[in-house]
Design a protein around this motif. Structure first.
Motif, short mmCIF file in Angstrom:
data_model
loop_
_atom_site.label_atom_id
_atom_site.label_comp_id
_atom_site.label_asym_id
_atom_site.label_seq_id
_atom_site.Cartn_x
_atom_site.Cartn_y
_atom_site.Cartn_z
N HIS A 151 -38.01 64.78 -17.59
CA HIS A 151 -36.67 64.46 -17.12
C HIS A 151 -36.72 63.65 -15.84
O HIS A 151 -36.07 62.61 -15.72
CB HIS A 151 -35.85 65.75 -16.92
CG HIS A 151 -34.43 65.49 -16.54
ND1 HIS A 151 -34.03 65.21 -15.25
CD2 HIS A 151 -33.30 65.48 -17.29
CE1 HIS A 151 -32.72 65.02 -15.23
NE2 HIS A 151 -32.25 65.19 -16.46
N GLY A 152 -37.45 64.14 -14.85
CA GLY A 152 -37.65 63.38 -13.62
C GLY A 152 -36.64 63.61 -12.53
O GLY A 152 -36.85 63.17 -11.39
N ASP A 153 -35.53 64.30 -12.81
CA ASP A 153 -34.54 64.56 -11.76
C ASP A 153 -33.78 65.85 -12.04
O ASP A 153 -32.54 65.88 -12.04
CB ASP A 153 -33.57 63.38 -11.63
CG ASP A 153 -32.73 63.46 -10.35
OD1 ASP A 153 -33.06 64.28 -9.47
OD2 ASP A 153 -31.74 62.70 -10.24
N ILE A 154 -34.51 66.93 -12.31
CA ILE A 154 -33.87 68.24 -12.47
C ILE A 154 -33.47 68.72 -11.08
O ILE A 154 -34.31 68.90 -10.21
CB ILE A 154 -34.82 69.25 -13.14
CG1 ILE A 154 -35.22 68.74 -14.53
CG2 ILE A 154 -34.17 70.62 -13.24
CD1 ILE A 154 -36.25 69.61 -15.23
N SER A 155 -32.19 68.90 -10.88
CA SER A 155 -31.66 69.28 -9.58
C SER A 155 -30.28 69.90 -9.77
O SER A 155 -29.68 69.77 -10.85
CB SER A 155 -31.56 68.05 -8.66
OG SER A 155 -30.68 67.09 -9.23
#
Length: 502
Positions: A151-155
């Protein structure tokens, strides 16, 4: 050091006036730009609504000067995925307007808001609610990694909720296949430290980065703060000393600066599952008041959230009558004398036990014609909650205004509901009384559909309100109430109208 959430969310919560939406959105006929939902690194997100069909959709448009390549890639990738905790694109193939917009992508609208907004409103989540958020997010990440996707941007800003409390992973603009070259991506505080290094010092975006982000999200849920860098991070035991050692150990392992020392997703999933029994997240503090009643987690008398569903009734099992099941005969004239009167309509009139006390002259004849304004119509099987919401809103507005001429906007002319509402609102108007704070809402439990008639079982609620005279003096105060009722609605040329209540 750990960063308070307020310092991280101001930019995320900035809103742009809807009048500044891109011109193609403002010129839509069937759809209206309701509001700006948020901004990302490359796009703006808008809420569009087709009020006639009770549809809402999130629309992504690129920042000015940027192309649509990234948005198109994101939508194409999401269309290939099918997992209940991953955001679904909205199919516009049959929509005559949205299908023509080339510089936009469309997604399911999640009215429950983001995890950022929830923690900002509550301070932090309980351990059980944290488990409720984390288990689906780990499972969604496993689903992606099984397809060689990071995903690269789990936040927290990329974790949203629907109104049942289902967490959903959004924003695939940062998603990359694991074989891709390095792309610097992620939200500060949740991005793995190796991604901040020069590209020559690591192998690019790998699965370990998502594991770091998941651990950071769990830290955020439990402490209400964004974990700082490894060398400056305040131990979570300082922030939450009651946490068990196993929980602290799992968080520290997931946030390890060395990617190879982080647990894999299977281990993380098994570990988090042992922290506590999941319990529904309470979204009431972070969602708008328009959605307050329809949050199942705000109804403690039910151990599990209610499912909103309907069944299409077999026509052979339905009465052969074509009209609504309501009385059509006129009421007998009342006594001609003026008197003080307390009028109550049982369950449906403001949801049970609600009375209006006024001076009433029964000699008056009441005439009202159906309004030409259209109420929302159903476009699909899952729109009955929206239909009932719209009818409750119209009825609330009519009672707040005290205008009997508006009753036709929600009630079928000559139905018992129509006659009773016109009568009582006329009484109020003649007495120069008004109701203050009237607000009706409903949660749909079940729908039986047969042709143009639907019988909706719903929990109907009325907030507390005050009846005042012309001078503003309080005549009567009524507390809030709630009751389960059956509402018969009919699909007319003007939209759905209430025909009867039982």
């Amino acid at each position: 050091m750990n960063v308070p959430i307020a310092n991280q969310t101001n930019a995320l919560l900035d809103r742009v006036p809807s009048r500044l939406a891109p011109t193609p959105l403002q010129t839509l006929k069937q759809w209206e730009v309701v509001k700006h939902l948020g901004s990302g690194t490359s796009a703006e997100v808008w809420l569009l609504e087709d009020e006639a069909r009770c549809h809402k959709v999130a629309c992504k448009t690129p920042h000015r000067g940027l192309g649509t390549e990234d948005l198109s890639h994101e939508a194409e990738l999401a269309a290939q995925l099918s997992q209940e905790n991953i955001l679904k694109p909205f199919d516009v193939g049959n929509d005559p307007e949205l299908s023509l917009l080339e510089d936009a992508t469309f997604w399911e609208f999640l009215a429950g808001g983001t995890l950022t907004e929830l923690v900002s409103a509550t301070g932090r989540l309980s351990l059980a609610q944290t488990v409720t958020v984390m288990l689906p997010m780990i499972q969604a990440t496993k689903y992606l990694q099984a397809r060689q996707i990071v995903h690269g941007d789990i936040s927290p800003r990329n974790i949203m909720f629907d109104l049942t409390g289902r967490p959903v992973l959004i924003d695939f603009g940062a998603v990359r296949a694991t074989a891709h070259d390095h792309v610097r991506t992620g939200t500060p505080g949740f991005v793995a430290p190796e991604l901040l290094l020069p590209p020559s010092q690591h192998q690019g975006l790998e699965a370990y980065a998502d594991i770091y982000a998941l651990a950071a999200v769990a830290w955020f849920c439990l402490s209400g703060t964004v974990p700082g860098s490894v060398e400056h991070r305040v131990p979570i035991t300082t922030l939450q000393p009651e946490l068990d050692h196993d929980i602290v150990e799992a968080l520290e392992a997931g946030l390890n600066a060395d990617p190879t020392l982080r647990p894999d997703l299977d281990h993380l999933l098994a570990t988090v599952a042992q922290w506590a029994e999941p319990e529904p997240v309470d979204l009431h503090a972070s969602v708008g008041e328009d959605y307050g009643l329809v949050l199942p987690t705000r109804q403690p008398q039910h151990e599990t959230p209610r499912r909103r569903w309907f069944r299409r009734q077999n026509p052979s099992k339905v009465s052969s009558r074509r009209g609504p099941r309501c009385k059509t005969s006129r009421k007998k004239p009342r006594s001609h004398r003026s008197r003080r009167l307390s009028v109550a309509l049982g369950a449906f009139f403001l949801a049970g036990g609600v009375a209006v006390t006024v001076a009433y002259d029964s000699n008056r004849a009441h005439e009202s014609s159906e309004s030409k304004d259209e109420a929302p119509q159903v476009a699909g099987q899952q729109d009955f909650q929206a239909v009932i919401d719209a009818l409750a809103k119209a009825r609330s507005a009519t009672w707040e205004a005290g205008n009997p001429e508006q009753v036709g906007e929600y009630a079928l002319v000559d139905s018992s509901v129509f006659r009773d509402d016109v009568e009582l609102l006329t009484v109020l108007s003649e007495s120069r009384h008004h109701l203050e704070g009237v607000r009706m809402r409903a949660v749909v439990e079940d729908v039986e559909l047969s042709g143009e008639l639907a019988v909706v079982t719903a929990t109907w609620q009325i907030d507390g309100y005050v009846q005042r005279d012309q001078s503003g003096k309080s005549i009567r105060q009524t507390s809030s109430s709630e009751e389960t009722i059956e509402i018969e609605i009919v699909d007319t040329v003007h939209g759905w109208r209430i025909a009867a209540v039982r």
